[in-house]
Write an enzyme that holds these catalytic residues in place. Structure first.
Site, PDB file in Angstrom:
ATOM      1  N   GLU A  40      12.216 -25.715  -9.057  1.00 60.37           N
ATOM      2  CA  GLU A  40      13.422 -25.088  -8.518  1.00 60.37           C
ATOM      3  C   GLU A  40      13.314 -23.565  -8.674  1.00 60.37           C
ATOM      4  O   GLU A  40      12.890 -23.067  -9.695  1.00 60.37           O
ATOM      5  CB  GLU A  40      14.656 -25.606  -9.266  1.00 60.37           C
ATOM      6  CG  GLU A  40      15.968 -25.028  -8.741  1.00 60.37           C
ATOM      7  CD  GLU A  40      17.201 -25.570  -9.458  1.00 60.37           C
ATOM      8  OE1 GLU A  40      18.295 -25.477  -8.895  1.00 60.37           O
ATOM      9  OE2 GLU A  40      17.059 -26.091 -10.596  1.00 60.37           O
ATOM     10  N   LYS A 110      21.129 -27.860  -1.821  1.00 61.55           N
ATOM     11  CA  LYS A 110      21.722 -28.435  -3.032  1.00 61.55           C
ATOM     12  C   LYS A 110      23.196 -28.744  -2.808  1.00 61.55           C
ATOM     13  O   LYS A 110      23.992 -27.865  -2.460  1.00 61.55           O
ATOM     14  CB  LYS A 110      21.541 -27.446  -4.190  1.00 61.55           C
ATOM     15  CG  LYS A 110      21.839 -28.027  -5.572  1.00 61.55           C
ATOM     16  CD  LYS A 110      21.457 -27.001  -6.640  1.00 61.55           C
ATOM     17  CE  LYS A 110      21.551 -27.565  -8.049  1.00 61.55           C
ATOM     18  NZ  LYS A 110      21.108 -26.563  -9.056  1.00 61.55           N
ATOM     19  N   CYS A 151      17.785 -30.663  -8.824  1.00 60.84           N
ATOM     20  CA  CYS A 151      18.293 -30.518 -10.180  1.00 60.84           C
ATOM     21  C   CYS A 151      19.629 -31.237 -10.412  1.00 60.84           C
ATOM     22  O   CYS A 151      19.666 -32.456 -10.536  1.00 60.84           O
ATOM     23  CB  CYS A 151      18.383 -29.040 -10.531  1.00 60.84           C
ATOM     24  SG  CYS A 151      18.456 -28.693 -12.315  1.00 60.84           S
TER      25      CYS A 151
END
Length: 272
Positions: A40, A110, A151
């Site tokens: 990331e 995300k 994540c």
């Protein structure tokens, strides 16, 4: 299917970051890997103020460098994530995947922004500068369908299940857990999501850099559909080569048919 995970130190200089990426590509070819996975924000220091500074539109410099390297080395690149400049000037935390010909075959923004305040631990608020994505991401490869999230996304069981219901055999997760959440939940999260969804889960993290403001947990990890850790790194910069036997997925799902036994007459999770 072989994957080389590159646990990189994040450089504030994009050219230096890509020296590390190209070295990882060379290592992937030497090891016979099909996929290279990056962390990331692999070319942007993980600070909210940096995201707008480093943001580029799709097709920009970072995007193009990844595409060129994928084609040059004839490998798939799961290109971690980068700050993406959106159509209306908003900024996203975005993951791209490129195929062996350098074509973009996946893009994930995300969906769940990392806004936390752990008592006695980490505080962070991605929403100060980032906008959340809205799409579940599954993409096709020569090995079958794969899922992609970033994540904090992977903490949400319904997202992993939706990717699997859409056919994902492997879920790629570029991630940067910190020194509060990493020891507590990193391995637990990957093992539980892989076990509940009977898929492979691949988490690639930045290496820990105590000279940066954000200290990553590291520990890039690969977990099989039974919930076993195939391999896990420490916090240092380096590579991890893993080989996935994708036949394990059907074998485990036949022996322990969790997906089949879902009570869709009583509850549903809609696949769009």
């Amino acid at each position: 299917m072989k994957i080389l995970q590159a646990q990189m130190i994040v450089s504030p200089v994009i050219e230096n970051a890509f020296k590390s990426v190209e070295a990882a590509c060379q290592k992937a070819v030497e090891e016979g890997a099909d996929f290279l996975t990056l962390p990331e924000m692999f070319c942007c220091p993980y600070e909210t103020a940096n995201f707008p500074r480093y943001a580029e539109a799709e097709g920009g410099n970072v995007w193009n460098k990844c595409a060129v390297l994928a084609e040059k080395y004839n490998i798939y690149i799961s290109a971690g994530s980068v700050p993406e400049l959106g159509e209306a000037g908003e900024v996203y935390n975005t993951a791209y995947v490129f195929d062996r010909q350098g074509r973009q075959i996946a893009k994930h923004r995300k969906m769940h922004l990392f806004d936390i305040d752990v008592k006695g631990g980490q505080s962070f608020k991605e929403s100060d500068t980032l906008t959340a994505g809205r799409k579940v991401t599954v993409f096709d490869t020569e090995f079958g369908s794969m899922g992609l999230c970033i994540c904090y996304d992977f903490r949400f069981p319904e997202l992993a299940r939706l990717m699997v219901l859409k056919g994902a055999k492997v879920i790629f997760v570029p991630a940067a857990f910190n020194m509060t959440t990493g020891p507590a939940h990193w391995e637990l999260m990957f093992r539980s999501q892989a076990m509940f969804n009977q898929c492979f889960a691949i988490g690639t993290s930045p290496a820990r850099d105590l000279n940066s403001s954000y200290h990553s947990w590291g520990h890039s990890i690969a977990v099989d559909p039974w919930g076993n850790v195939i391999a896990q790194m420490d916090e240092k910069e380096g590579y991890q080569l893993i080989e996935l036997d994708l036949s394990k997925i059907n074998s485990i799902r036949q022996q322990l048919p969790l997906i089949k036994h879902r009570r869709t007459d009583l509850y549903t999770l809609e696949v769009k």
